[in-house]
Design a protein around this motif. Structure first.
Motif, mmCIF file in Angstrom:
data_model
loop_
_atom_site.group_PDB
_atom_site.id
_atom_site.type_symbol
_atom_site.label_atom_id
_atom_site.label_comp_id
_atom_site.label_asym_id
_atom_site.label_seq_id
_atom_site.Cartn_x
_atom_site.Cartn_y
_atom_site.Cartn_z
ATOM 1 N N ASP A 1 114.277 59.570 -44.227
ATOM 2 C CA ASP A 1 113.301 59.074 -45.532
ATOM 3 C C ASP A 1 113.665 58.858 -46.330
ATOM 4 O O ASP A 1 114.386 58.637 -47.071
ATOM 5 N N PRO B 1 110.320 60.217 -51.741
ATOM 6 C CA PRO B 1 108.581 60.520 -51.930
ATOM 7 C C PRO B 1 108.111 60.438 -52.578
ATOM 8 O O PRO B 1 106.894 60.416 -52.358
ATOM 9 N N GLN C 1 111.232 52.763 -39.492
ATOM 10 C CA GLN C 1 112.603 53.489 -39.516
ATOM 11 C C GLN C 1 113.041 54.294 -38.857
ATOM 12 O O GLN C 1 112.854 53.377 -37.122
ATOM 13 N N LEU D 1 106.534 66.233 -44.914
ATOM 14 C CA LEU D 1 107.442 65.418 -43.898
ATOM 15 C C LEU D 1 106.687 64.410 -43.669
ATOM 16 O O LEU D 1 106.384 62.706 -42.729
ATOM 17 N N SER E 1 105.532 61.832 -44.921
ATOM 18 C CA SER E 1 106.539 59.946 -45.413
ATOM 19 C C SER E 1 106.172 59.587 -43.586
ATOM 20 O O SER E 1 106.530 58.394 -43.693
ATOM 21 N N VAL E 2 105.846 60.510 -42.708
ATOM 22 C CA VAL E 2 105.636 59.790 -41.875
ATOM 23 C C VAL E 2 105.049 58.745 -41.720
ATOM 24 O O VAL E 2 104.488 57.814 -40.709
ATOM 25 N N THR F 1 103.879 56.855 -43.273
ATOM 26 C CA THR F 1 103.940 55.322 -44.337
ATOM 27 C C THR F 1 105.002 54.807 -43.250
ATOM 28 O O THR F 1 105.192 53.161 -43.644
ATOM 29 N N TRP F 2 105.398 55.230 -41.668
ATOM 30 C CA TRP F 2 105.994 54.656 -40.994
ATOM 31 C C TRP F 2 105.032 53.120 -40.455
ATOM 32 O O TRP F 2 104.140 53.207 -40.044
ATOM 33 N N PHE G 1 107.421 63.487 -34.511
ATOM 34 C CA PHE G 1 107.068 62.753 -35.618
ATOM 35 C C PHE G 1 105.902 62.385 -35.142
ATOM 36 O O PHE G 1 104.869 61.090 -35.375
#
Length: 786
Positions: free
Chosen positions: A435, A438, A450, A479, A482-483, A485-486, A504
């Motif tokens: 990642d 943050p 990613q 977490l 963050s996922v 944003t992928w 994820f």
């Protein structure tokens, strides 16, 4: 009459019942078993005596000694000395431990250096939390240069901590010199200095052999007592020893400075001296400095003031300066905190401003492993981007110590700088295998790729919610943020795809294009392999074994699964080991030898794979990458149950391995000495493993990613079938021969190898979160649900 042991390990014990089991076990479990353990119960009021007797009843190598009353550490050691019969003596305190294979390393070094009087080895401090820190003066233990030597050749050894347990002593030397421990605190001082001055031959071993436990309470260094005044008498003994031997007079200035340093350290330590005794201690220090004063050895500028205050007994001045120094440190810390806060605020404002400026469609920023060097999937993609999309300017985020790994054509960015936040705010493409920061605010139009960093065997993502040892405080809500944003996630196989999308969960698109970092395996040539082996120092005509274990979430320190030197001796002279420790541990697997090459800090795992002929690993994802080379793979899974309990795996390696599987070091040796590691059965297992986990790694994975994500192409290069791929052969295979390993010897239970013939339909199926092997489910074979 039984032969005398090689080592006598003397362990005095007093009020250490909580630690004594671990201490004694660390000695008796050594891979070098030729020893006697002399455990001395120093009249301890707790269970130390009973623990010693229990060990003696179980192991004949334990020789218990019980003193009728508490005599103190020095006299307890003397009692052990009188009992010792070994060629060499080691001392170990009852709350410390020997590191695994320490005695073997010591024995080998003694043999290499011609049986010296004294061997000085290294130690690491272990605090109450389990954190281990290596001795800061380890540079004095370098093994370069002539050995053995005299103290005149290496006077820096006098700078080491004055302890008895960082050395191994030839018993004949100790008896000849009449060496013994005095009573009182700091009994190591009048032992250590005479030993080093009297020894005719000294050698060093740059290897951590002792873990020195620093307890929160109970140790001498943390005990407030007037017994710290014993230090004066101990130095009197040192200078008396010199007085009796005029040939040692030239050491007086050095030892005088060491004494002043030691007295200063004791006085400055707030926990050692009672408040009412501090002035008296400084007055006695002044008397001793006058008594033993020996000019001639320069004092560093930073220490001169402290030396002067101690030598002249200026108690109030010393106390005033201590308070002033403490005030200065507090002001300095406050100033630093204020500056950091101002810098953070400025960077936040800078990032906010940069986010309002237009995106740069010709910019891409890459990073790997939280600021490590150029490599892994992001590294391969960055290289491919410069080849297939040269209009894109690339930046790489890495800490300064890794900047040397970044290509000159790539802009280098330090994490946390203004340039870093500009790159995150303005670059259209963000590529990483973990990642990003943050605090990243993903902008409309940005594309975040990613790449991940390997095929998952161990549990990942949301599956760690049931694995606290592995999760280690992971914020799962963060977490998932963050996922979100992928945009794209890379996958090397169907197993990875199904795992990533479950652990994820997000709106990203999975790209089953292969692992870009493995492209080099199909692109490299035999000349590249030869060049890499020469660079690493692999001798021509040898088999290079890459040993790359993964880290253990349930252990603070490295898991000592394999005694590399013993393993290599059993394999024979035609084998060398490339030893790579996991970066999480920050230390090599071995101190090194001619045939064990430490490659822990090598920037490219892929190059190490190319240079090697066979891989030995455990649960590391490197096995999935290495399988692309179609070279032998052997697994050592000696702690499978503990690893499964702490981390968990998605399928049982024993049911679907890439090669032979060993449950112990002896079984691993047997696999090599019998040739199973490169036999037809291992090749058959590897072929099935490659078919399952390497369907897309044909050398063009990075190109496919760049063409699709950056250039927007949909007509991508087709995947080359496994049967048509030709990875570069290993150096040994290119020669058409593998040397025979050492002669096999009986070594425990039979080697764990899967059945001699593959079942007619071996497949994997997904059951919950596990991928397990199965021949059939009901009456229908399952082959595609990996």
């Amino acid at each position: 009459m039984s032969p005398l042991p090689r080592f006598s390990v003397i362990v005095p014990a007093y009020k250490v019942q909580a630690y004594l089991h671990e201490c004694l076990d660390s000695v008796l479990s050594q891979s070098y078993p030729d020893l006697e353990l002399i455990a001395v119960d120093d009249g301890s009021p707790d269970a130390c005596g009973a623990i010693i007797d229990e060990f003696a009843a179980r192991d004949p190598r334990v020789r218990p000694v019980h003193l009728p009353r508490n005599e103190g550490l020095g006299r307890a050691r003397n009692a052990g000395l009188r009992t010792a019969t070994g060629d060499y003596l080691l001392f170990l305190d009852g709350d410390d431990t020997l590191t695994p294979h320490a005695l073997r390393a010591i024995a080998d070094r003694l043999k290499e250096t011609g049986e010296p009087d004294v061997l000085v080895h290294d130690y690491a401090r272990t605090d109450w939390s389990g954190r281990t820190v290596r001795n800061q003066a380890a540079i004095q233990l370098t093994e370069h240069g002539a050995a053995p030597f005299g103290l005149e050749d290496r006077p820096g050894l006098l700078k080491l901590l004055t302890v008895v347990w960082n050395k191994t002593y030839r018993r004949e030397f100790v008896e000849r010199e009449g060496l013994a421990f005095p009573p009182g605190y700091y009994e190591d001082v009048p032992w250590t200095y005479p030993v080093l001055m009297a020894a005719e031959s000294i050698a060093t071993l740059d290897h951590v052999c002792v873990h020195y436990r620093q307890r929160r309470r109970g140790s001498i260094t943390r005990t407030t007592s007037r017994r710290h005044f014993d230090l004066f008498e101990q130095y009197d003994r040192v200078f008396a020893y010199i007085e009796e031997r005029p040939e040692l007079a030239h050491w007086r200035p050095v030892l005088f400075r060491r004494m002043v340093n030691h007295l200063t350290a004791v006085f400055a330590h707030r926990e050692r001296l009672p408040r009412e005794a501090r002035a008296d201690f400084l007055r006695q220090a002044r008397t001793h400095c006058r008594r033993h004063h020996a000019p001639g050895h320069p004092v560093p500028l930073r220490s001169r003031l402290r030396h002067a205050l101690v030598r002249f007994g200026l108690h109030r001045t010393f106390h005033t300066l201590q308070r002033a120094s403490a005030l200065r440190r507090r002001i300095l810390k406050s100033g630093i905190r204020l500056l950091k806060a101002l810098r953070t605020a400025a960077l936040r404002l800078h990032y906010r401003v940069q986010r309002r400026l237009p995106l740069r469609a010709d910019r891409a920023v890459f990073t790997a492993y939280d600021g490590r060097g150029h490599g892994c999937n992001p590294g391969a993609l960055e290289t491919a981007l410069r080849t297939h999309a040269p209009h894109i300017r690339t930046s790489w985020v890495a800490r300064p110590e890794h900047h040397h790994t970044i290509p000159t054509a790539t802009h280098r960015v330090r994490p946390g700088t203004a340039a870093y936040w500009t790159a995150l705010a303005r670059s259209k493409y963000l590529v990483g295998n973990v990642d990003f920061d943050p605090r990243l605010v993903k902008r409309p139009g940005q594309i975040l790729l990613q790449t991940q960093h390997g095929t998952p065997l161990k549990h990942m993502g949301l599956d760690l919610q049931e694995r606290p040892a592995a999760a280690r405080g992971t914020d799962f809500a963060e977490l998932l943020r963050s996922v979100d944003t992928w945009d794209h996630v890379l996958s090397a196989n169907r197993h990875s795809t199904l795992t990533w999308e479950r652990v994820f969960p997000g709106r990203y698109r999975t790209l089953e294009y292969g692992q870009p970092r493995n492209d080099v395996f199909q692109q490299a040539t035999s000349a590249d392999v030869s060049r890499l082996r020469e660079t690493l120092g692999v001798p021509e005509g040898t088999v290079a074994l890459l040993y790359a274990p993964t880290h253990r979430d349930h252990r603070r320190s490295r898991h000592p699964a394999l005694d590399l030197e013993r393993f290599l001796r059993r394999l024979g002279p035609r084998f060398v080991i490339l030893a790579r420790a996991h970066h999480a541990y920050g230390e090599p697997l071995t101190a090194g030898s001619d045939r064990i090459i430490d490659v822990t800090d090598h920037p490219s795992v892929e190059q190490l794979c190319l240079a090697s002929d066979v891989l030995v690993t455990d649960y590391s994802s490197i096995m999935f990458d290495y399988a692309n080379l179609d070279r032998p793979i052997v697994l050592l899974t000696d702690d499978r149950e503990a690893y499964e309990a702490a981390r968990g795996t998605y399928f049982d390696l024993r049911s679907f391995p890439p090669g032979a599987v060993a449950r112990s070091e002896d079984e691993l040796i047997d696999i090599f000495t019998t040739g199973h590691w490169r036999g037809s059965r291992s090749a058959q297992l590897r072929s099935a493993f490659r078919e399952r986990f390497c369907p897309y790694d044909d050398g063009r994975a990075a190109e496919r990613v760049v063409r699709h994500v950056v250039l927007g192409e949909t007509n991508l290069p087709p995947v080359v079938p496994l049967a048509e791929r030709h990875p570069v052969p290993s150096a040994a295979a290119a020669l058409g021969r593998f040397p025979q390993a050492g002669v096999p010897q009986p070594a425990g239970p039979p080697t764990v190898l899967p059945p001699a013939v593959l079942p007619p339909a071996v497949h994997l199926q997904t059951v919950g979160s596990q991928v397990v092997s199965s021949q059939t489910v009901g009456s229908q074979a399952v082959g595609d649900r990996v």
